[in-house]
Write a protein that holds these residues in place. Structure first.
Motif: not given
Length: 129
Positions: A54-57, A89-102, A122-129
């Protein structure tokens, strides 16, 4: 006589503290009762999807900026796309809006093309462990 009164009061106070301490102490033993079917279901799920992590999304970032605008953007997104989850998601100093879980990149890119009409950065983000 005053000395005896203060000594008696002090002893009485110490006795009360000692007895209430024992009464209010918590038991350190913790027993959990779990249905054996729960563990069986988890094992079946793991067998069915051994490579599923589930982290590899993939997620899509639709906003990066201040808190108030991030909340507003997420609310607008949730009203338009009710079946897609989103988070801030808060990442100093900005707030990010992430959508989906593909699960796959192709799935995420299809949705990315669909929402690029409304959200320009918009851009794609690959979450990793």
């Amino acid at each position: 006589m005053r000395f005896l009164r203060s000594l008696t009061t002090l002893l009485l106070f110490a006795l009360i503290i000692c007895t209430t301490n024992k009464i209010l102490a918590q038991d350190s033993n913790l027993n959990t009762v779990q249905d054996p079917k729960f563990e069986q279901l988890l094992n079946e799920k793991r067998k069915a999807n051994p490579s599923l992590s589930y982290n590899d999304r993939y997620k899509i970032q639709i906003f990066n900026g201040i808190s108030e605008t991030a909340k507003k953007t997420l609310n607008e997104f949730r009203q338009e796309f009710k079946n897609i989850d989103g988070t801030i998601i808060f990442n100093t100093p900005n707030y990010k809006v992430w959508v989906g879980n593909f699960r796959t990149r192709m799935e995420a890119e299809r949705f990315l093309v669909e929402i690029q009409k409304k959200y320009k950065t918009v851009f794609l983000i690959k979450l990793s462990k």
